[in-house]
Write a protein that holds these residues in place. Structure first.
Motif: not given
Length: 166
Positions: A7, A28, A30-32, A34-37, A39
């Motif tokens: 992703n 930021q 990388r923080e986003i 964390k919410r997807i498989e 990344p």
């Protein structure tokens, strides 16, 4: 990574003088991630010609050096150069899950929604928060460095180290 689909979180920029604002931009992203498989953060570095076209000046570092510099930071999984002719082609080629734009990034962004629809991509566009933009904005840093440098050069082009009164 395995054969699972990555992703991709894609960011675009000149990335010439890397600073804390850039670091925060990628943090930021990388923080986003964390919410997807799976990344995978990719920086698309602007071509020298594109920088000249947008900013009216050459970058301090050439495009290959800017790619290498950003890779050395460890802030991204990969850094690539944009296409020489079609600035949007990289989006079609890599089909990112997310395009993360800087808070002040507007060049070439107006058509993004339409292109994503036309290409039938499942791509979300997010705008990232600024990080101390009164300090960590590339144009301000460049301006300040240029000003400091010119204050140390006299009219004949000699560098002034110190002046003593007699």
């Amino acid at each position: 990574m395995t054969d699972q689909k990555k992703n991709i979180i894609m960011l675009f920029g000149t990335f010439d003088r890397l600073h804390a604002g850039h670091e925060d931009l990628f943090k930021q992203a990388r923080e986003i991630g964390k919410r997807i498989e799976n990344p995978y953060v990719v920086a698309v570095v602007a071509r020298d010609k594109t920088v000249k076209q947008i900013k009216g000046r050459e970058p301090e570092n050439d495009e290959k050096a800017r790619v290498e510099n950003i890779l050395q930071t460890g802030w991204v999984n990969n850094a690539i150069l944009g296409d020489k002719k079609d600035k949007y082609l990289v989006i079609k080629k890599y089909q990112p899950s997310i395009i993360a734009l800087g808070y002040d990034q507007f060049a070439f962004t107006l058509q993004l929604d339409k292109l994503i629809i036309d290409w039938k991509l499942d791509t979300k566009i997010v705008r990232l928060r600024p990080y101390r933009p009164h300090i960590y904005k590339s144009s301000l840093i460049r301006e300040k460095n240029d000003q400091n440098q010119s204050e140390n050069i006299n009219q004949k082009g000699f560098q002034i180290k110190s002046v003593q009164s007699v």
